[in-house]
Design an enzyme around this catalytic site. Structure first.
Site, PDB file in Angstrom:
ATOM      1  N   GLY A   1       0.860  -1.248   0.128  1.00 55.72           N
ATOM      2  CA  GLY A   1       0.018   0.168   0.051  1.00 55.72           C
ATOM      3  C   GLY A   1       0.983   1.075   0.039  1.00 55.72           C
ATOM      4  N   GLY A   2       0.350   2.362   0.134  1.00 60.78           N
ATOM      5  CA  GLY A   2       0.933   3.556   0.220  1.00 60.78           C
ATOM      6  C   GLY A   2       1.887   3.807   1.408  1.00 60.78           C
ATOM      7  CG  PHE A   3       2.412   2.628   6.067  1.00 60.73           C
ATOM      8  CD1 PHE A   3       2.089   3.715   6.881  1.00 60.73           C
ATOM      9  CD2 PHE A   3       3.196   1.609   6.414  1.00 60.73           C
ATOM     10  CE1 PHE A   3       2.826   3.936   8.035  1.00 60.73           C
ATOM     11  CE2 PHE A   3       3.665   1.521   7.671  1.00 60.73           C
ATOM     12  CZ  PHE A   3       3.528   2.611   8.555  1.00 60.73           C
ATOM     13  N   GLY A   4       3.606   1.084   2.678  1.00 65.88           N
ATOM     14  CA  GLY A   4       4.641   0.335   2.579  1.00 65.88           C
ATOM     15  C   GLY A   4       4.129  -1.277   2.442  1.00 65.88           C
ATOM     16  N   PRO A   5       4.857  -2.327   2.450  1.00 65.87           N
ATOM     17  CG  PRO A   5       6.815  -3.681   2.917  1.00 65.87           C
ATOM     18  CD  PRO A   5       6.504  -2.340   2.482  1.00 65.87           C
ATOM     19  CB  VAL A   6       0.434  -5.547   4.127  1.00 69.98           C
ATOM     20  CG1 VAL A   6      -0.256  -6.030   5.359  1.00 69.98           C
ATOM     21  CG2 VAL A   6       0.224  -4.228   4.046  1.00 69.98           C
TER      22      VAL A   6
ATOM     23  CE  LYS B   1      -0.766   0.087   6.579  1.00 68.86           C
ATOM     24  NZ  LYS B   1      -1.906   1.106   6.660  1.00 68.86           N
TER      25      LYS B   1
ATOM     26  CG  ASP C   1      -6.966   6.851   0.889  1.00 66.63           C
ATOM     27  OD1 ASP C   1      -7.590   7.270  -0.212  1.00 66.63           O
ATOM     28  OD2 ASP C   1      -6.050   6.221   1.041  1.00 66.63           O
TER      29      ASP C   1
END
Length: 839
Positions: free
Chosen positions: A531-536, A550, A647
């Site tokens: 995602g926009g935050f990074g990998p999950v 996350k 969002d």
């Protein structure tokens, strides 16, 4: 000759004085209608203080014409009273008139002189005149005798103006009610009416179906307010009062502070105000605003809780009438008593043979049920004794400002658990039901004693190992302090915006080593998304708990601010339709957020996959739509903080093992003050295709911004089509416009995903499509609130007609300017918008 003329002139003087004095009063005053001076199309009456105006008007997009009253100096006209609501004139009839007949009746005539409407007074008068007062009251009276024959205030429509009275006329026996319009542009009588009941003490009601079905109830009047209303309705303090226990009045009139109460076509009370600064109408209070506010939502002996994980529950000592129906969240069947009362076995109600008599269980902070009996001569102790000695009495309450109320026979209906305020209700239960609590208390005491002994041993053992672990604890404390310092400012800000007295903030932390071990050191096989935050990553803690982690990417457009935002918000929120935070971690440059694991991942993995979307039948999709709506309602109105998500999109809706939706990703969310409605930002963040026009173009966001996103999401769920990449007949267009076209043409089923053709109902699909279009209206004021959306999804209330959505992001999505002007933001979910296109 001259003498005869003088004498004749002298004799004519009284008649001249009479005919000159009276007509001059009528002709010079623009607030007055006389028998000789009718009002024609294009003419108006204006009250003496230039406050109200009466005249002909056409409803929007209508071929019909009416006579009504409105505020004169308000730029956005809002009709407050309509004379001929059931008998409209043709909009093309320019010869219609409002006149006073020879019998003294006020009447409306069409261009052919046919009577369309009249006051129908029984006493004839040749001296009738009608005056429009500065209170907005049209008064028909005899100007010679000073007798009033008829007033528009005695015949209200949908608006309750200051100075009006609704209730019971004790002289004539006439009941005065408000009657809502059929639709926003149709003043004919709709299906909702509102008024005051003849109960003692009285209550305000909204009825559905000409008074046959109770739709909303205020609870009894305590002398200053209705005690069944929790939210911002201050009764007497706002000018509302009860006169002689028969009339409900509103006396807070001020020409500089325009406000009134209106019954809307959808069946809600709204207190409406005019804001001179913004030149717009706004609503300060509205009921019902939640399913719990609708009458008897949880059935007999059920209790509704807006903040509960499940909206409806049974009162203590009661169980659902149908477990199957309750599992389907169909609660109107209510509950039944689990244990028979002694009264039902022994008509005397007294204990016999060593059997304990019935007793009372106290429910605190509740909206008292309907159908009470008022005992004016009972003290608090006398109230309890009366109820206990009468087997038909199932509950009682003693309210200081009212006195004793009892409920005898039948079920207890329309009870709500309040988070603050409310009254005490004493519920009659069998002694065995009351004893269950005592057994629990004894068990708790025993367990507490045993735990104390064990704890003492643990403390002694812990002291022995304290020195060995002190170094490790100091290191852990250092890590936690780093995180706490970084989050401190945001925490203080959120506490101040939420409950200023709630300073408790617990931050769950998990060791980095434990998270790394749980995810196999963040191996590629453990990765389940990006995602926009990074990998999950998926993982499993030592206790067997499955988790989703996350991990902030170094190249992510989101950073410490979004990290702080998400942790602080989610840790303070608890709702069945919001993802649950388990912990977080900061280790050097590593920033991790740990959630409960959702085995079915996100909604988009099903919705936009040609094979998997077949697993989402209509029942599942409707459940997902309703769950998202309830989660948003919690964020906007029912949580400890007022939160705008900003969002909301398909990929941010997670699904648990039973396909129940959970709203996730609060990195871009913003908190609001309780009284705050709008905010503005210079940095527009979110996802193309889901952003509302006012936010994308002006940076203005509010609850209605999330409503727009929800509307897009709803349409995507119904159609399995992406809004930002929708094509129809090989032409790239807007999913919203396509939905409107099909709905407007009565072809709702053509919009639905083909895999649903066998599992969906045309009625439900059409309603969802209707609600989705209301949510994506271009103007925020025309979109419903989430409380209204939840109500529309869960009942058959009338919905206003939407307009065609005209806003689109299609050219924006391909704009090179957009990419070049977003240098400070790299995430695909965070954009700075410089231009959009309307079509």
């Amino acid at each position: 000759m001259g003498t005869r003329k003088s004498r004749g002139a002298f004799l004519l003087l009284p008649f001249l004085f009479f005919f000159l004095a009276i007509p001059s009063q009528i002709s010079s005053a623009t607030d007055t209608l006389s028998q000789s001076q009718p009002i024609l199309v294009g003419q108006t009456l204006i009250s003496s203080g230039q406050i109200f105006q009466l005249g002909f008007f056409n409803s929007s997009h209508s071929t019909k014409q009416y006579i009504g009253i409105w505020y004169k100096n308000i730029s956005k006209r809002r009709v407050l009273w309509v004379a001929n609501r059931e008998n409209p004139l043709s909009a093309t009839d320019s010869n219609s008139s409002l006149t006073i007949g020879s019998d003294g009746n006020l009447r409306i005539l069409d261009g052919n002189g046919i009577r369309i409407w009249e006051t129908n007074i029984s006493r004839h008068s040749s001296n009738s005149m009608a005056v429009l007062s500065d209170e907005g009251n049209l008064i028909l009276k005899d100007y010679v005798l000073g007798i009033t024959f008829w007033e528009s205030f005695y015949h209200p429509v949908d608006t309750f103006l200051p100075g009006m009275k609704i209730g019971l006329d004790t002289q004539t026996g006439e009941k005065r009610f408000l009657s809502g319009w059929r639709a926003e542009d149709d003043p004919s009588a709709g299906k909702f009416i509102a008024g005051v009941s003849p109960d003692t003490p009285p209550q305000a009601f909204i009825w559905n179906g000409s008074g046959s079905v109770r739709y909303w109830r205020s609870g009894p009047w305590d002398g200053s307010k209705f005690i069944g209303i929790q939210d911002k309705f201050e009764g007497y303090a706002n000018g509302f009062n009860l006169v002689g226990s028969v009339y409900f009045t509103y006396s807070h009139y001020s020409s500089s502070n325009i406000s009134f109460l209106v019954l809307t076509p959808s069946g809600s009370w709204d207190i409406v105000h005019w804001d001179n600064l913004s030149s717009s109408w706004y609503v300060s209070w509205s009921e019902p605003g939640h399913p719990c506010d609708t009458y008897g939502f949880c059935g007999d002996f059920g209790i509704c809780n807006k903040n509960g994980a499940q909206i409806c529950g049974c009162l203590k000592g009661f169980v659902p009438n149908s477990d199957e129906e309750w599992r389907k969240e169909k609660w109107s069947g209510g509950c039944k008593r689990d244990t028979e009362l002694l009264c039902d076995k022994n008509s005397s109600g007294l204990s016999s043979g060593g059997v304990k008599s019935d007793g009372f269980f106290k429910l605190s902070g509740v909206k008292l049920p309907d159908r009470y009996v008022y005992l004016h001569d009972r003290s608090e102790s006398g109230c309890e004794k009366w109820c206990l000695s009468n087997c038909s009495c199932v509950a009682y309450s003693y309210v200081a400002e009212i006195g004793c109320m009892v409920w005898a026979g039948g079920g207890l209906v329309d009870i709500q658990q309040f988070s603050f305020a409310g009254e005490d209700l004493f519920l009659r239960l069998a002694a065995s039901e009351l004893g269950k609590d005592k057994k629990k208390e004894k068990l708790i005491i025993s367990l507490t004693t045993a735990s104390g002994v064990i704890l003492l041993g643990v403390v002694i053992y812990g002291l022995h190992r304290l020195r060995a672990k002190q170094k490790g604890k100091m290191e852990k404390k250092t890590k936690d302090s780093i995180l706490s310092d970084r989050l401190n400012n945001s925490r203080d800000m959120l506490v101040n915006r939420g409950n200023p007295h709630d300073t408790k903030f617990e931050l769950p932390t998990i060791d980095f080593e434990e998270i790394a071990a749980a995810t196999d050191n963040f191996s590629i096989t453990s990765k389940i998304g990006e995602g926009g935050f990074g990998p999950v990553f998926k993982g499993k803690l030592r206790d067997g708990q499955e988790i989703a982690v996350k991990r902030l990417s170094r190249c992510s457009g989101q950073g410490i601010e979004e990290f702080k935002n998400e942790i602080i918000l989610i840790s303070r929120l608890q709702h069945r339709n919001l993802v649950r935070l388990l912990g977080c971690c900061i280790e050097g440059e590593e920033m991790l957020i740990v959630y409960e694991y959702m085995p079915n991942k996100s909604l988009d993995t099903f919705l936009f996959d040609s094979n998997k979307r077949t697993e989402l039948d209509w029942a599942k999709r409707l459940n997902i739509i309703q769950g998202i709506a309830r989660g948003l309602l919690y964020l906007h109105r029912d949580s400890c903080l007022k939160i705008i998500h900003r969002d909301l999109k398909v990929s941010n809706i997670l699904l648990d093992e039973e396909m129940n939706p959970k709203i996730s990703d609060f990195g871009l969310a913003r908190t609001f003050l309780c009284t705050q409605e709008l905010a503005n930002t210079h940095k527009v963040v979110g996802t193309l295709g889901y952003m509302s026009p006012e936010y994308a173009m002006g940076g203005i966001f509010s609850e209605k911004s999330d409503v727009f996103s929800f509307g897009v999401l709803l349409l995507e769920i119904v159609s399995s089509k992406k809004n930002n990449s929708f094509h129809h007949n090989e032409v790239r267009t807007s999913l919203l416009g396509h939905a409107w076209d099909l709905w407007n043409e009565g072809r709702a089923m053509d919009f639905v995903d083909q895999v649903l053709s066998d599992s969906c109902s045309l009625q439900e699909v059409t309603r969802c499509l209707h609600i989705g279009l209301l949510c994506v209206q271009d103007h925020a004021a025309e979109r419903p609130t989430m409380s209204t959306v939840v109500l529309m999804l869960s009942s058959e209330i009338d919905c206003p007609q939407p307009k065609r959505p005209t806003f689109t992001f299609q050219s924006l999505a391909g704009s090179s300017d957009l990419r070049s002007q977003s240098n400070n933001v790299n995430s695909i979910n965070v954009i700075t918008v410089s231009m959009v296109e309307g079509r």
